[in-house]
Structure formats: structure tokens, C-alpha cells
Design an enzyme around this catalytic site. Structure first.
Site, PDB file in Angstrom:
ATOM      1  N   GLY A   1      42.795  35.540  40.744  1.00 27.05           N
ATOM      2  CA  GLY A   1      43.618  35.447  39.536  1.00 27.05           C
ATOM      3  C   GLY A   1      42.782  35.298  38.280  1.00 27.05           C
ATOM      4  CB  CYS A   2      39.914  33.115  37.495  1.00 27.68           C
ATOM      5  SG  CYS A   2      40.778  31.555  37.811  1.00 27.68           S
ATOM      6  CB  THR A   3      38.385  38.109  38.861  1.00 23.01           C
ATOM      7  OG1 THR A   3      37.447  37.150  39.364  1.00 23.01           O
ATOM      8  CG2 THR A   3      37.688  39.434  38.623  1.00 23.01           C
TER       9      THR A   3
END
Length: 154
Positions: A43-45
Site C-alpha cells: 500500500g505504501c509503495t
């Protein structure tokens, strides 16, 4: 959570190179401060890459992006290199700034409760005041949402 119209709390944090960065150095421009749980996770990527891909449009609106997590500067440097990110990531290993901004929250996974970073963002105006709060961010939609809001606010 911070209130719209209030001055954003000052901070000094190291970026991915170890250089100390402050909110004050971005006076006169819009700043998206986005909090994310961890470098190099799915998700962060996704969120970081969509912001990366929107940077030229954000820059046209006199805006910059600062990502904040409790990962180390070294971890941030690896993340930036791996994903070719074109904005700075700030390391708040103590979580003091994350807490000041209300992003350190109780979370729950598989019935276990723990403290962690809530994926959320603040849009700070050129005078250093909170212009918009994004309390629960969807990584896939956030960049477009910010661009839309900036177009209306700027």
C-alpha cells in the site's frame, strides 16, 4: 487530528540523506505531509508511486510532498532508489512528530491491538496553516484527490 485553519506544528526531522528538514523551509508553497506505515510495503509503495507520478502537476500548483514514517533515513534512501521517488521522505523514529499530527493511533490486526501509523495526510497552505485533512487515505486515490483539492484551493 489537527484542525483546519490552525498553524501546522513545527518539526525538524532527517530526510533520506540525513539532512535535517523543517516545515519552515517550505514557507510560501503548499505542502502535502503524508504519513504512511512502512517503506516498501504494497500500500505504501502504491501511494508513493502515484504521488511520484503526479509531482509535475503538483509542482505546477506550487506544491511539494513530504512522506513521513518511523523508518530510518537509510530505509527511506533504499525506498526512494527502488521506486525512483522524486520527493523527500522524513524519518520520525521517535514518533514525536507523528504523534503531534495525530497519526500515531491504536490499530487492530487479527484481534490484536497495537499502536502504529494511521495512513493519513495534511495539506498545509503557503502560510503554514492546515488547509485540508485526509483522515483515512486510500493509496490508489490519494494523489488524484490532492490534485483536485489543490486546484480548488490554490
Amino acid at each position: 487530528m489537527l484542525d483546519i485553519g490552525k498553524k501546522a506544528p513545527a518539526f525538524t526531522l532527517p530526510d533520506q540523506t540525513g539532512k535535517e528538514r523543517t516545515l519552515k523551509e517550505f514557507a510560501g508553497q503548499w505542502v502535502l505531509i503524508y504519513f504512511y506505515p512502512r517503506d516498501m510495503t504494497p500500500g505504501c509503495t502504491k501511494e508513493a508511486c502515484l504521488l511520484r507520478d503526479s509531482m509535475s502537476e503538483l509542482n505546477k500548483l506550487n506544491a511539494t510532498v513530504l512522506g513521513v514514517s518511523k523508518d530510518s533515513p537509510e530505509s527511506h534512501a533504499k525506498f526512494i532508489k527502488a521506486e525512483k521517488l522524486n520527493f523527500d521522505l522524513l524519518a520520525d523514529e521517535s514518533t514525536k512528530m507523528i504523534q503531534k499530527y495525530g497519526a500515531w493511533q491504536q490499530k487492530s490486526m487479527f484481534g490484536n491491538k497495537y499502536m502504529g501509523i494511521q495512513r493519513m495526510s495534511y495539506l498545509i497552505d503557503p502560510k503554514g496553516k492546515v488547509a485540508k485533512v485526509y483522515p483515512r487515505v486510500s493509496p490508489a486515490k490519494h494523489a488524484k484527490e490532492v490534485l483536485k483539492d489543490l486546484a480548488e484551493l490554490a
